[in-house]
Design a protein around this motif. Structure first.
Motif, short mmCIF file in Angstrom:
data_model
loop_
_atom_site.label_atom_id
_atom_site.label_comp_id
_atom_site.label_asym_id
_atom_site.label_seq_id
_atom_site.Cartn_x
_atom_site.Cartn_y
_atom_site.Cartn_z
N THR A 244 0.87 -1.18 -0.14
CA THR A 244 -0.09 0.05 -0.07
C THR A 244 0.85 1.13 0.01
OG1 THR A 244 -1.68 -1.16 1.40
CG2 THR A 244 -1.85 1.06 1.40
N PRO A 245 0.94 1.84 -1.18
CA PRO A 245 1.91 3.16 -1.14
C PRO A 245 0.97 4.28 -0.65
CG PRO A 245 1.15 2.57 -3.49
CD PRO A 245 0.59 1.25 -2.42
N GLY A 246 1.64 5.36 -0.35
CA GLY A 246 0.88 6.61 0.10
C GLY A 246 0.24 7.25 -0.97
N LYS A 247 0.83 7.14 -2.31
CA LYS A 247 0.19 7.69 -3.33
C LYS A 247 0.79 7.06 -4.70
CE LYS A 247 3.25 11.79 -3.45
NZ LYS A 247 2.99 13.45 -3.51
N GLU A 248 -0.15 7.05 -5.57
CA GLU A 248 0.40 6.36 -7.16
C GLU A 248 1.21 7.31 -8.12
OE1 GLU A 248 -2.80 3.92 -8.38
OE2 GLU A 248 -2.94 2.70 -6.49
N LYS A 249 0.99 8.50 -7.84
CA LYS A 249 1.75 9.52 -8.49
C LYS A 249 2.65 10.58 -7.87
CE LYS A 249 -1.81 10.14 -12.09
NZ LYS A 249 -2.33 11.15 -13.17
N SER A 250 4.00 10.42 -8.31
CA SER A 250 4.95 11.39 -7.36
C SER A 250 5.97 11.78 -8.51
CB SER A 250 5.55 10.25 -6.46
OG SER A 250 6.42 9.25 -6.96
N TYR A 251 6.83 12.76 -7.77
CA TYR A 251 7.90 13.31 -8.64
C TYR A 251 9.13 12.51 -8.74
CZ TYR A 251 5.12 17.53 -9.18
OH TYR A 251 4.07 18.39 -9.63
#
Length: 266
Positions: free
Chosen positions: A19-26
């Motif tokens: 479970t990642p914190g979000k699926e889009k990142s820089y």
């Protein structure tokens, strides 16, 4: 428990959830991620490897050797659960399929065969409870590979608009404190400059401010040490740098310039 099994988990004696914190990142950004492995009740397991990242585009921070061990009830079935809290960091722009896997040895209980003829202590009802099944029973080893479902995670390019001059790729929230010891020196005497960057983010990209306008000081290459404090990406990075006074310049205005340089470049 209100927890429910997901598709395909009911048929497995062991499964993994990521479970990642979000699926889009820089690119370079620290993304918290939780890794959980579930073993069905009654299954004994030995881990042969830690969870390892599959695919390209991301790197996984080193996992702790000892995960947190708990128990959860899902669909009225008890599971032994191992949990790691770590972080992912994107290194290649684009959409990437991300999953983790580990290798384990499961110890599966073999059913004990009871004698069908003659008298045996195992035919006695007294010896038919679960304690004696465990004591006299045997286990069969089974090598398995536990793989998490794939997640599509996207790495975005860093925006150019508003990028600080001399930006080195550090992304997060950072604070800087600067001290010098001693604060009063004569020409030719050294001081020890300590610069501490604290907060959370990708500390591997945090660099010491470059002292380009220190005409009154001779500077040496700084040393650095990262001290973890809290969850993934949290801590402080300490830089120590030796300076030698060329002139009789006060140290306090110089420390103010160091802070200004950090604010421009971080």
């Amino acid at each position: 428990s209100k927890a429910r099994l997901r598709s395909g988990e009911a048929e497995q004696v062991a499964f993994m959830r990521v479970t990642p914190g979000k699926e889009k990142s820089y690119s370079g950004e620290i993304v918290p991620v939780q890794v959980k492995i579930y073993f069905r009740e009654g299954i004994k397991a030995n881990l042969n490897t830690l969870p390892q990242l599959k695919g390209e585009g991301f790197v996984l921070q080193q996992l702790a050797r000892e995960p947190v061990q708990t128990r959860e009830i899902i669909n009225n079935t008890e599971y032994a659960v191992l949990t790691w809290n770590s972080a992912l960091s994107g290194i290649k722009e684009g959409v990437h399929a991300v999953s983790l896997e580990l290798e384990a040895t499961l110890l599966l209980r073999e059913q004990r065969r009871r004698a069908s003829r003659g008298h045996s202590m195992f035919n006695d009802p007294f010896f038919s409870d679960s304690f004696f099944d465990d004591f006299f029973g045997s286990y069969q080893e089974k090598e398995v590979k536990v793989v998490s479902p794939e997640l599509n995670m996207e790495v975005l390019s860093l925006p150019k608009e508003g990028r600080p001059q001399g930006f080195g790729g550090a992304i997060g929230e950072f604070q800087l404190s600067v001290t010098g010891d001693p604060l009063e020196v004569e020409q030719g005497e050294p001081i020890n400059l300590t610069m501490t960057v604290s907060g959370h983010g990708n500390f591997d990209r945090v660099q010491a401010p470059e002292l380009t306008q220190n005409t009154g000081w001779k500077s040496y290459t700084p040393s650095s040490e990262f001290l973890k404090d809290g969850g993934p990406g949290q801590g402080k990075k300490v830089f120590e740098q030796a300076l030698v006074a060329k002139d009789s310049e006060p140290i306090t205005p110089f420390l103010d310039r160091v802070r200004e340089l950090f604010d421009r470049h971080a």
